[in-house]
Design an enzyme around this catalytic site. Structure first.
Site, short mmCIF file in Angstrom:
data_model
loop_
_atom_site.label_atom_id
_atom_site.label_comp_id
_atom_site.label_asym_id
_atom_site.label_seq_id
_atom_site.Cartn_x
_atom_site.Cartn_y
_atom_site.Cartn_z
N HIS A 172 0.86 -1.16 0.03
CA HIS A 172 0.07 0.24 -0.01
C HIS A 172 1.04 1.29 -0.05
CE1 HIS A 172 -3.93 -1.92 1.59
NE2 HIS A 172 -3.95 -1.75 0.37
N ASP A 230 0.84 3.90 1.38
CA ASP A 230 1.28 4.82 2.62
C ASP A 230 2.44 4.03 3.56
OD1 ASP A 230 -0.68 2.88 3.18
OD2 ASP A 230 -1.18 3.92 5.24
#
Length: 399
Positions: A76, A78
């Site tokens: 992901h 982030d």
């Protein structure tokens, strides 16, 4: 298993954990995207690398040039969007294309010790594509080892592009052990004479990994008065105490055998990625000195002014699980399950401010989150904030 050169023992020093970013999904004015470092003697290992991680490093005591390994929990954004710029900074990167084959920026010795990067399927492709399409040149090599899940292709690089000119060809695709003696783990993906790293899948919305760092056994606590009379009686040099301290048996001149104290287990640090159920890593994580567990969402009526009137503890937990995340109570339950000595909560929703050291409202919110974890776990609980630093000290009663 990757084995490095001999490492100097670190049991006389704390292992330091520094949180560079503690936000989930979106950063806020007080929390950066996910990243933390373990400082191990003179080296640093990075776990996840969200956007602007290198800015956070510059604000911390972590030295960019000391980062030798990076462990990605999942891909992901982030948790990985800061990886390419950090690699460029650490590996003497330069931008732009070069036409001359003799240009020194193209001359990378792949036999040099590379920066090692571990992560799930897609980590290698992400790095390779990013470096090639941004025309990034590196002055030092790197290598990517991928932890392959059972449903993943077990071979290949997951991209049609050829290796980057600085990419070592020694990257491994590491299959998950699924035999009767070792179900569902990647054991000793890295090991040297002092430290080892194992991993296991944990449940999230995408393939995700929990990492367990183990320190090798360390010398036991020695009582010199137990040995000195025999050493003096036989006129043995006192330097023999060093061997006894290491747990060795020493035979004296009169045949007396002295046995050093038994060695003790070293420290164990567990760093989990995003998860709503980390139970697959429980066997590896048992007895952890420190557990880092996400606590993305919490129900804080009367404390958090943004609490919805229609929410309950159950509805917040259900919503967190549906998005692949945990509540503080879930983190506390897992800490209890593995008998962890300390729990640090991490990866907070942007609604939870990270300036609780100076902001009274933030302090009340984070205390509420901590108390929710403590309801399920009776050990010490901390809520991470950006640039918070915590030492993991070797305990005398280490299990």
């Amino acid at each position: 298993m990757t084995t490095s050169t001999t490492r100097q023992p670190i049991h006389t020093s704390p292992i330091n954990l520094t949180f560079l970013g503690t936000a989930s999904a979106q950063p806020s004015s007080t929390r950066n995207h996910s990243a933390l470092t373990l400082r191990l003697g003179s080296d640093a290992w990075l776990f996840d690398c969200g956007e602007a991680t290198q800015h956070q490093i510059q604000k911390s005591a972590v030295k960019m040039g000391r980062i030798e390994k990076i462990f990605i929990t999942h891909t992901h954004g982030d948790h990985i969007f800061g990886l390419l710029p950090l690699m460029a900074a650490c590996l003497n990167g330069a931008g732009g294309t070069v036409d001359g084959a003799d240009d020194p920026r193209t001359q990378v010795n792949l036999n040099d010790s590379p920066m090692e990067i571990y992560g799930p399927l897609g980590t290698r492709a992400y790095i390779r594509n990013g470096l090639i399409y941004t025309h990034t040149l590196l002055g030092r090599p790197y290598v990517v080892h991928e932890l392959r899940f059972p449903g993943d292709p077990q071979d290949g690089d997951f991209t049609h592009l050829p290796p980057h000119r600085s990419e070592s060809p020694n990257g491994r695709n590491i299959p998950l052990k699924t035999d009767l003696n070792d179900t569902g783990t990647w054991r000793n993906i890295y090991s040297d004479n002092v430290l080892s790293v194992s991993a296991a899948p944990i449940l999230h919305s995408v393939p995700c990994v929990g990492y367990v760092v183990n320190e090798a056994s360390v010398p036991g606590k020695i009582d010199p008065t137990k040995y000195i009379p025999d050493i003096k009686r036989t006129k043995t040099p006192m330097s023999v105490m060093r061997r006894l301290q290491e747990g060795e048996d020493v035979e004296l001149s009169d045949g007396t055998v002295l046995s050093g104290p038994p060695r003790r287990p070293g420290r164990k640090i567990v760093v989990l990625g995003d998860t709503y159920d980390p139970s697959p890593v429980a066997s590896l994580a048992q007895g952890a000195d420190l557990l880092v567990h996400e606590a993305t969402n919490a129900h804080l009526p009367g404390i958090d002014p943004a609490t919805k009137e229609t929410d309950t503890y159950e509805s917040v937990q259900e919503r967190a699980i549906s998005r692949g995340h945990s509540t503080p109570q879930m983190a506390g339950k897992f800490a209890t399950l593995i008998d962890a000595k300390k729990l640090i909560l991490n990866h907070f929703s942007a609604r939870y401010p990270g300036d609780d050291d100076v902001n009274e409202e933030a302090r009340k919110i984070m205390e509420g989150i901590r108390d929710m974890a403590s309801f399920e776990y009776d050990g010490p609980v901390l809520c991470a904030r950006d640039l918070m630093s915590e030492d993991v000290v070797l305990q005398q009663d280490n299990r």
